[in-house]
Design an enzyme around this catalytic site. Structure first.
Site, short mmCIF file in Angstrom:
data_model
loop_
_atom_site.label_atom_id
_atom_site.label_comp_id
_atom_site.label_asym_id
_atom_site.label_seq_id
_atom_site.Cartn_x
_atom_site.Cartn_y
_atom_site.Cartn_z
N THR A 182 -5.87 10.23 -2.59
CA THR A 182 -5.60 9.55 -1.33
C THR A 182 -4.87 10.50 -0.38
OG1 THR A 182 -3.43 8.72 -1.99
CG2 THR A 182 -5.34 7.35 -2.54
N ASP A 186 0.83 -1.20 0.00
CA ASP A 186 0.00 0.00 0.00
C ASP A 186 0.87 1.26 0.00
OD1 ASP A 186 -1.55 2.22 1.71
OD2 ASP A 186 -2.99 0.99 0.65
N ARG A 187 0.62 2.13 -0.98
CA ARG A 187 1.46 3.31 -1.14
C ARG A 187 1.19 4.36 -0.06
NH1 ARG A 187 -0.40 -0.39 -3.84
NH2 ARG A 187 -2.11 0.88 -4.61
N THR A 188 -0.07 4.57 0.29
CA THR A 188 -0.39 5.54 1.33
C THR A 188 0.16 5.10 2.68
OG1 THR A 188 -2.34 6.42 0.20
CG2 THR A 188 -2.27 6.66 2.59
N LYS A 211 -11.99 -0.57 -4.04
CA LYS A 211 -11.01 -1.66 -3.98
C LYS A 211 -11.67 -2.99 -3.55
CE LYS A 211 -6.88 1.15 -3.20
NZ LYS A 211 -6.13 0.69 -4.39
N CYS A 236 -7.08 10.06 -7.85
CA CYS A 236 -6.84 8.68 -7.43
C CYS A 236 -7.58 7.83 -8.44
CB CYS A 236 -7.36 8.43 -6.02
SG CYS A 236 -7.48 6.68 -5.59
N CYS A 255 -1.89 4.60 -11.30
CA CYS A 255 -2.00 4.76 -9.84
C CYS A 255 -1.33 6.07 -9.51
CB CYS A 255 -1.32 3.62 -9.10
SG CYS A 255 -1.19 3.90 -7.30
N ASN A 256 -2.09 7.00 -8.95
CA ASN A 256 -1.54 8.31 -8.65
C ASN A 256 -0.50 8.27 -7.53
OD1 ASN A 256 -3.11 10.74 -10.11
ND2 ASN A 256 -4.51 9.03 -9.81
N THR A 257 -0.82 7.59 -6.44
CA THR A 257 0.07 7.61 -5.28
C THR A 257 1.41 6.97 -5.59
OG1 THR A 257 -1.94 7.41 -3.94
CG2 THR A 257 0.15 7.24 -2.79
N ALA A 258 1.44 6.01 -6.49
CA ALA A 258 2.71 5.39 -6.88
C ALA A 258 3.68 6.41 -7.47
CB ALA A 258 2.46 4.27 -7.89
#
Length: 235
Positions: free
Chosen positions: A129, A50-52, A169, A199, A85-88
């Protein structure tokens, strides 16, 4: 056969977002026959940590898994990489440093999408996120292009946005529409000219209900358009 214009897609974050990106890439490509479409290889690995959680609470580092996917796509003969995936993108620099392939940046694609929608500056809403917001992935780049970013309040993030992302998800996509749409409306009421769905789960939720009566920049579509522009350059 040349692989110069084969697109690599680093997906699985989440799996539905990666699969939807592939669908949108197909539907947005100007084509009249199979051979007009863009060759693409999807590396869908939902095992990426999980990136967050990695950024905010000391969770497992996702970079090794991201680099494994990038290496696989490079070995498969891809010419560029898109990551739905934005957070990546908080690990964009080390990912780009690890490959000779260009990685299409989703925030730059979103900025181009705002221009396509006729929003050339001023206040915009940003839904993402907590990890993406904390890393200022959008704020830093968009403010440099003349936008002011309005983000959901902390309570809205904790009680509405993050739970709605979790619903997507968990394949409860239709249940995520109402809360996500409500937060988007609140951002418009606060003065946003448009809302960036930053996101890749959020556009999935928003598309599960009636169209919103104000401009939204869907980052799945934005990245797909950037990929099409790379694969089929004008001229």
């Amino acid at each position: 056969m040349s692989h110069a214009r084969v697109l690599g897609v680093l997906g699985g974050m989440g799996p539905l977002a990666g699969a939807t990106f592939m669908q949108r890439l197909t539907l947005l490509t100007p084509a009249e026959r199979d051979q007009d479409h863009i060759p693409a290889i999807l590396w869908s690995d939902p095992r990426v940590p999980d990136r967050t959680a990695a950024r905010l609470s000391g969770g497992e580092d996702p970079l090794p898994a991201l680099l494994r996917g990038i290496a696989g796509l490079e070995a498969a003969g891809c010419g560029a990489i898109a990551i739905p995936c934005n957070t990546a993108h908080g690990w964009f620099e080390p990912m780009q440093a690890a490959t000779r392939l260009p990685i299409l940046h989703i925030v730059e694609a979103a900025a181009d999408e705002l221009l396509r929608l006729g929003i050339a500056g001023g206040p915009i809403g940003l839904m993402a996120t907590k990890g993406t917001l904390a890393m200022r992935l959008y704020q830093a780049r968009l403010e440099g292009r003349g936008y002011d970013c309005l983000v959901p309040r902390e309570a809205e993030m904790d009680r509405i946005v993050m739970p709605a992302i979790d619903l997507v998800k968990a394949n409860k996509v239709s249940e995520s529409y109402a809360p996500l749409a409500e937060v988007a409306r609140r951002l418009i009421e606060r003065g946003a000219r448009a809302v960036v769905l930053g996101c890749t789960e959020i556009p999935l939720g928003i598309s599960a209900g009636p169209a919103l009566p104000f401009p939204v920049a869907d980052t799945i579509d934005a990245l797909a358009r950037a990929a099409i522009a790379w694969a089929k350059p004008a001229g």
